[in-house]
Write a protein that holds these residues in place. Structure first.
Motif, PDB file in Angstrom:
ATOM      1  N   ILE A  56      -0.439   3.022   3.431  1.00 22.52           N
ATOM      2  CA  ILE A  56       1.028   3.040   3.470  1.00 22.52           C
ATOM      3  C   ILE A  56       1.569   1.628   3.253  1.00 22.52           C
ATOM      4  O   ILE A  56       2.584   1.424   2.579  1.00 22.52           O
ATOM      5  N   GLY A  57       0.867   0.626   3.801  1.00 19.88           N
ATOM      6  CA  GLY A  57       1.278  -0.764   3.616  1.00 19.88           C
ATOM      7  C   GLY A  57       1.337  -1.163   2.158  1.00 19.88           C
ATOM      8  O   GLY A  57       2.238  -1.904   1.735  1.00 19.88           O
ATOM      9  N   HIS A 106     -11.238  -7.337  -3.226  1.00 19.64           N
ATOM     10  CA  HIS A 106     -11.015  -7.217  -1.793  1.00 19.64           C
ATOM     11  C   HIS A 106     -11.580  -8.438  -1.075  1.00 19.64           C
ATOM     12  O   HIS A 106     -12.589  -8.997  -1.500  1.00 19.64           O
ATOM     13  N   PRO A 107     -10.961  -8.843   0.027  1.00 19.55           N
ATOM     14  CA  PRO A 107     -11.573  -9.889   0.857  1.00 19.55           C
ATOM     15  C   PRO A 107     -12.893  -9.382   1.426  1.00 19.55           C
ATOM     16  O   PRO A 107     -13.136  -8.173   1.489  1.00 19.55           O
ATOM     17  N   SER A 108     -13.743 -10.285   1.852  1.00 20.25           N
ATOM     18  CA  SER A 108     -14.986  -9.879   2.501  1.00 20.25           C
ATOM     19  C   SER A 108     -14.665  -9.222   3.843  1.00 20.25           C
ATOM     20  O   SER A 108     -13.571  -9.394   4.400  1.00 20.25           O
ATOM     21  N   HIS A 109     -15.622  -8.459   4.365  1.00 20.99           N
ATOM     22  CA  HIS A 109     -15.409  -7.826   5.657  1.00 20.99           C
ATOM     23  C   HIS A 109     -15.117  -8.870   6.731  1.00 20.99           C
ATOM     24  O   HIS A 109     -14.277  -8.659   7.619  1.00 20.99           O
ATOM     25  N   GLY A 110     -15.832 -10.008   6.678  1.00 22.70           N
ATOM     26  CA  GLY A 110     -15.597 -11.064   7.661  1.00 22.70           C
ATOM     27  C   GLY A 110     -14.197 -11.625   7.570  1.00 22.70           C
ATOM     28  O   GLY A 110     -13.546 -11.892   8.595  1.00 22.70           O
ATOM     29  N   ARG A 133      -6.597  -9.573  -3.724  1.00 23.58           N
ATOM     30  CA  ARG A 133      -7.090  -9.877  -2.385  1.00 23.58           C
ATOM     31  C   ARG A 133      -5.919 -10.161  -1.443  1.00 23.58           C
ATOM     32  O   ARG A 133      -5.949  -9.768  -0.271  1.00 23.58           O
ATOM     33  N   ARG A 134      -4.886 -10.806  -1.947  1.00 20.45           N
ATOM     34  CA  ARG A 134      -3.696 -11.057  -1.125  1.00 20.45           C
ATOM     35  C   ARG A 134      -3.036  -9.741  -0.747  1.00 20.45           C
ATOM     36  O   ARG A 134      -2.567  -9.566   0.386  1.00 20.45           O
ATOM     37  N   HIS A 135      -3.004  -8.818  -1.686  1.00 26.88           N
ATOM     38  CA  HIS A 135      -2.439  -7.502  -1.400  1.00 26.88           C
ATOM     39  C   HIS A 135      -3.218  -6.800  -0.294  1.00 26.88           C
ATOM     40  O   HIS A 135      -2.617  -6.189   0.602  1.00 26.88           O
ATOM     41  N   GLU A 136      -4.525  -6.853  -0.371  1.00 23.63           N
ATOM     42  CA  GLU A 136      -5.339  -6.196   0.652  1.00 23.63           C
ATOM     43  C   GLU A 136      -5.083  -6.798   2.028  1.00 23.63           C
ATOM     44  O   GLU A 136      -4.950  -6.074   3.025  1.00 23.63           O
ATOM     45  N   SER A 137      -5.032  -8.114   2.103  1.00 22.64           N
ATOM     46  CA  SER A 137      -4.793  -8.775   3.385  1.00 22.64           C
ATOM     47  C   SER A 137      -3.398  -8.443   3.914  1.00 22.64           C
ATOM     48  O   SER A 137      -3.214  -8.223   5.120  1.00 22.64           O
ATOM     49  N   GLU A 138      -2.421  -8.398   3.020  1.00 20.45           N
ATOM     50  CA  GLU A 138      -1.054  -8.078   3.441  1.00 20.45           C
ATOM     51  C   GLU A 138      -0.976  -6.630   3.926  1.00 20.45           C
ATOM     52  O   GLU A 138      -0.326  -6.337   4.937  1.00 20.45           O
ATOM     53  N   ALA A 139      -1.643  -5.711   3.213  1.00 22.03           N
ATOM     54  CA  ALA A 139      -1.652  -4.311   3.646  1.00 22.03           C
ATOM     55  C   ALA A 139      -2.365  -4.158   4.981  1.00 22.03           C
ATOM     56  O   ALA A 139      -1.994  -3.293   5.791  1.00 22.03           O
ATOM     57  N   ASP A 140      -3.379  -4.983   5.236  1.00 20.64           N
ATOM     58  CA  ASP A 140      -4.040  -4.962   6.543  1.00 20.64           C
ATOM     59  C   ASP A 140      -3.043  -5.282   7.655  1.00 20.64           C
ATOM     60  O   ASP A 140      -3.013  -4.614   8.697  1.00 20.64           O
ATOM     61  N   VAL A 141      -2.232  -6.315   7.452  1.00 20.83           N
ATOM     62  CA  VAL A 141      -1.265  -6.731   8.470  1.00 20.83           C
ATOM     63  C   VAL A 141      -0.203  -5.654   8.680  1.00 20.83           C
ATOM     64  O   VAL A 141       0.117  -5.277   9.820  1.00 20.83           O
TER      65      VAL A 141
END
Length: 265
Positions: free
Chosen positions: A127-128, A229-233, A184-192
């Motif tokens: 959804i993010g 995608h960013p790494s799992h860590g 990768r920025r998109h993935e991190s932003e969607a995580d937040v």
């Protein structure tokens, strides 16, 4: 040089005419209309439904229950989108979101996500992506990058094998230096965004960390700089950095009576 000026003017015009702000306050380039993207999302979703077998009714009810709880806490303007979620029979531990509010979850991911809270971390993340207009930004970035490279090629007179080799190198640089980092920025932003959303809906945000532990045990990854995608860590560290705020949101949601109950099939 004239081609540098041409490239600079082209980039400036694109930036000034199509600059928006994401939910986290980040500046974005969005060149495509929402109506166009929503239609593309609808067509792609219908293709998924034709190509992939649907999971059983119990799995569908489970995913729908989680999605409904998340959508219920969205701002009214976003809540009124045509949100849809489907569960597809596939061993791949994957989920996706498309413009217009169309989402899909594979049964393979339901095996990795061990409870409703972990599934909420996935669906909230998807959804993010929609809330932050990531599809529009990705298409717009690709379009503007290709335009800039085309202007550069024409203006600099890059013809022949040497010019083609240089343009190939520039294209590779754009891929690893612009397009992949944007993803990768998109993935991190969607995580937040997803972490905040699941907490607001009354799902335990700590489950997002457990989910990525499960995902990490599920397989390897290419180096982060070569991945979309960013790494799992990296993802775990990013989520952990937001956890205090998420836990505060979670406690407020529980006190307000938001306590989802979505039985896992």
């Amino acid at each position: 040089m004239r081609w540098i000026r041409t490239l600079a003017v082209t980039t400036l015009v694109l930036t000034l005419t199509a600059c928006t702000t994401s939910p986290t306050g980040r500046q974005q380039l969005t060149l495509v209309s929402d109506a166009q993207l929503d239609e593309m999302g609808r067509e792609a979703f219908e293709q998924y439904e034709r190509d992939l077998p649907a999971a059983g009714a119990a799995s569908q009810r489970y995913a729908q229950c989680v999605a409904d709880a998340l959508v219920a806490v969205l701002p009214e303007r976003e809540r009124d989108k045509n949100w849809q979620i489907r569960v597809f029979e596939s061993e791949q531990a994957n989920a996706f979101a498309l413009p217009g509010g169309y989402m899909g979850v594979n049964t393979g991911l339901l095996q990795v996500a061990e409870n409703q809270d972990q599934l909420a971390a996935v669906v909230g993340h998807e959804i993010g992506h929609v809330l932050a207009n990531h599809a529009n930004e990705r298409v717009s970035t690709q379009t503007s990058t290709q335009l800039a490279l085309s202007v550069l090629s024409s203006a600099a007179g890059m013809r022949g094998p040497g010019g083609e080799q240089l343009m190939g190198a520039l294209g590779l640089g754009a891929q690893y230096g612009i397009l992949l980092p944007f993803s990768r920025r998109h993935e991190s932003e969607a995580d937040v965004i997803g972490l905040q959303l699941m907490a607001d809906a009354g799902f335990d945000p700590r489950a997002s960390l457990a989910l990525w532990e499960n995902m990490s045990a599920n397989g390897g990854q290419p180096p982060a700089w070569m991945s979309t995608h960013p790494s799992h860590g990296q993802r775990t560290a990013g989520l952990q950095a937001q956890m205090d705020d998420a836990m505060s949101r979670y406690e407020q949601a529980r006190q307000a009576g938001r306590q989802p109950n979505c039985p896992r099939p």
